[in-house]
Each structure stands twice: as C-alpha cells, then as structure tokens.
Design an enzyme around this catalytic site. Structure first.
Site, PDB file in Angstrom:
ATOM      1  N   HIS A 153      -5.806   2.026  -4.365  1.00 26.28           N
ATOM      2  CA  HIS A 153      -4.891   1.504  -3.350  1.00 26.28           C
ATOM      3  C   HIS A 153      -4.450   0.087  -3.700  1.00 26.28           C
ATOM      4  CE1 HIS A 153      -8.020  -0.833  -0.703  1.00 26.28           C
ATOM      5  NE2 HIS A 153      -8.383  -0.854  -1.966  1.00 26.28           N
ATOM      6  N   CYS A 178       0.815  -1.226   0.000  1.00 27.89           N
ATOM      7  CA  CYS A 178       0.000   0.000   0.000  1.00 27.89           C
ATOM      8  C   CYS A 178       0.847   1.273   0.000  1.00 27.89           C
ATOM      9  CB  CYS A 178      -0.974  -0.011   1.182  1.00 27.89           C
ATOM     10  SG  CYS A 178      -0.207   0.036   2.828  1.00 27.89           S
ATOM     11  N   HIS A 210      -2.545   1.250   6.802  1.00 28.90           N
ATOM     12  CA  HIS A 210      -2.965   1.180   5.394  1.00 28.90           C
ATOM     13  C   HIS A 210      -3.111   2.592   4.849  1.00 28.90           C
ATOM     14  CE1 HIS A 210      -4.393  -0.740   1.810  1.00 28.90           C
ATOM     15  NE2 HIS A 210      -5.459   0.035   1.779  1.00 28.90           N
TER      16      HIS A 210
END
Length: 315
Positions: free
Chosen positions: A291, A231, A279
């Site tokens: 993402h 990520c 994240h």
C-alpha cells in the site's frame, strides 16, 4: 508544539491520517463534480436540440400563417365561397360549372393548408413544452454542479491546510525519526521473489505483482503514478497495468468487484480500512498488503492488522 521526539512522530502520524481522509474526500467530491458536469453537458445538449426543434416548428407555422390570415380576412369581409352563392350569381350553366370548379379547388387547397397549419402549430406547442422542460432540467443540473463545485473547493481548502501542517511537522522531525517513521520496505522474512513465483496469473495477482514494482515510491496526495501515489491511486494504477479500469477513490473502489470475507482473502484482493473507507491496499497474503501509506512513508509491504479492517473486494 510536541515536547518530545515520540510526541512529534505521533503528531505527524495523526496529521497524516487526517490529510489522507481529506484527500479521499476531495477526490470523491471531484468525481461527483465530474459526474454532475457530465449530466449538465447532456442536459445542455438536449436543450440545444429542443430549442432548434422549436425554432424549426415556429418557422413552419410562419410558412402557413399568410393562408390563415387571408382566410380570416375573407371571412371577416363576407366573402362568399360556397356552391349556393355560385348558383345565385351564375348567368349560365357553363359559368355555374366553372365557378363551382374554381370554388372546389380553392376550398380543397384552403382545407389542406389549414390541416398543415394545425399540424405545424401542434408541433410548435409540443416543441415549446419540450424546450421548457429541457431548460428546467439544464438549470437544475447546473445548480447541482455548482453546489458540488463549492463543496469541492471547501474540501480542497481543508486538504491544503492539512498538507501544510503535515509538511511542517515532517520538517520538524529529526533524520532518525523520519527514517523510523518511513520504516522498512518489507517486513522481516518477506521474500518478494518467492511470492511472485507462486502467483497464479489473473487480474488480482497480476495487479499485486505490478504494485510490488512500485515499492519505495513516495506517497503524494492525489497522485496516481507512475512514480508517486496516494493509496487509491496505487490500486487504480496497479489494476490498470493488467487492463482493469477500477474507480479512482477508495470508497468507489469498495463498491467495485465482489465482496470477499476476511478469512477467504487471496493475494490480489483489495482491502479497505477505517469506517469511512479512507484507506486501501492490495492483499499480499500471510496477513500482509502492499500500500501507499501516508506522507513520509514510501510504498511498502506491511501487516494489515495495524489498521482497522473494513472490507475486502475481488476484482
């Protein structure tokens, strides 16, 4: 073992979430180690310079030491080098003048050399103090680096174990479950071309455009592109394409740029999730983001409300 397909998928998601957390923690530890090693190298360089200065100062002291030794020996043996002694032993005015002149020269040279010796000795003592301090700093930096290195190895070990479990859980899923877990690259009604046409050039929106070119690329722990990402690796890569050098980990990225309230986010802003900021994605507008989600799920555009929001930043 999961008894149903839905339980298997749920277990897979849980394991992937754990591995993502561990991945960011390991990356953070690596970044911390790099910083500690940089400090250690700087401390070692200072120590080397201080040691060289100390050796040079000691050499200078040794250069004047013979003069000091001769003066001390002469004083011990009762050598007479003052003007009154010259008067007492002179046989003639001329001899007196000659002896006084000689004594003046000797005394002047000796005094000057004593001054040089004292200066060199003071410099050597100062250099020794500086060298000891530099040695203490270098040892401290090395100890801190070693502690972080041990922490990094521990986190890497935990990540390795988690990755193994994720891969095993993934392998146990049916083809249909894998496809369902991966999901669609875009949500219904999303038009990438229209979004790109409406973007105003700038670091954030240009980075978003770069990230959108990676749709479908696989998630890989620790990857930073150009064909696979985690990520924070995707965020770093996307901004690098537009000349913005952002940090590597999600927690570091959450301290970069300027904060943006959730209700004022614009396409190109960077969004962070979970209380531990494990994240991150790039906002695409209309409640969506691009993402790198997790293992088994390629880079995609997804709603932001499926993940606990933490904060947003504008780079």
């Amino acid at each position: 073992m999961p008894s149903t397909a839905s339980e298997a998928v749920r277990r897979m998601i849980e394991l992937s979430r754990e591995s993502e957390q561990l991945n960011q923690q390991a990356l953070e530890a690596q970044s911390d180690l790099d910083a500690k090693l940089s400090v250690q190298h700087e401390a070692d360089a200072v120590l080397a310079a201080r040691t060289d200065a100390l050796n040079a100062a000691r050499d200078e002291v040794r250069r004047f030491q013979p003069v000091i030794d001769r003066t001390a020996i002469a004083a011990y043996q009762g050598a007479r080098t003052n003007r009154m002694f010259a008067v007492l032993v002179s046989d003639s005015p001329q001899q007196l003048l000659d002896q006084m002149s000689t004594l003046d020269v000797v005394e002047s040279k000796t005094t000057e050399q004593l001054k040089h010796f004292k200066k060199a000795n003071d410099a050597a003592q100062a250099a020794e103090t500086a060298a000891r301090a530099a040695a203490d700093t270098a040892r401290g930096a090395a100890d801190k680096a070693e502690q972080v290195r041990a922490d990094l190895e521990s986190k890497r070990g935990a990540l390795g174990g988690a990755v193994t479990q994720v891969v095993e859980a993934w392998g146990a899923l049916s083809a249909g479950d894998k496809s369902a877990l991966a999901g669609a690259a875009f949500p219904p009604g999303f038009d990438r071309d229209s979004l790109l046409e409406g973007l105003v050039p700038g670091s954030g929106t240009s980075a978003l455009a770069a990230a959108l070119t990676r749709i479908g690329d696989p998630y890989v722990w620790g990857a930073t592109g150009p064909r696979q990402f985690d990520c924070s690796g995707l965020v770093q890569w996307a901004f690098k394409q537009v000349g913005e050098d952002v940090p590597r980990t999600s927690s570091q990225q959450a301290r970069y740029g300027t904060p943006v309230p959730k209700d004022q986010m614009q396409p190109g802003d960077v969004i962070f999730f979970y209380s531990d900021i494990s994240h991150v994605g790039i906002y695409a507008g209309n409640g969506l983001m691009v993402h790198a989600s997790t293992f088994g799920v390629p880079v995609a555009v997804a709603p932001i409300n499926t993940t606990p929001f933490h904060s947003a930043r504008r780079y």
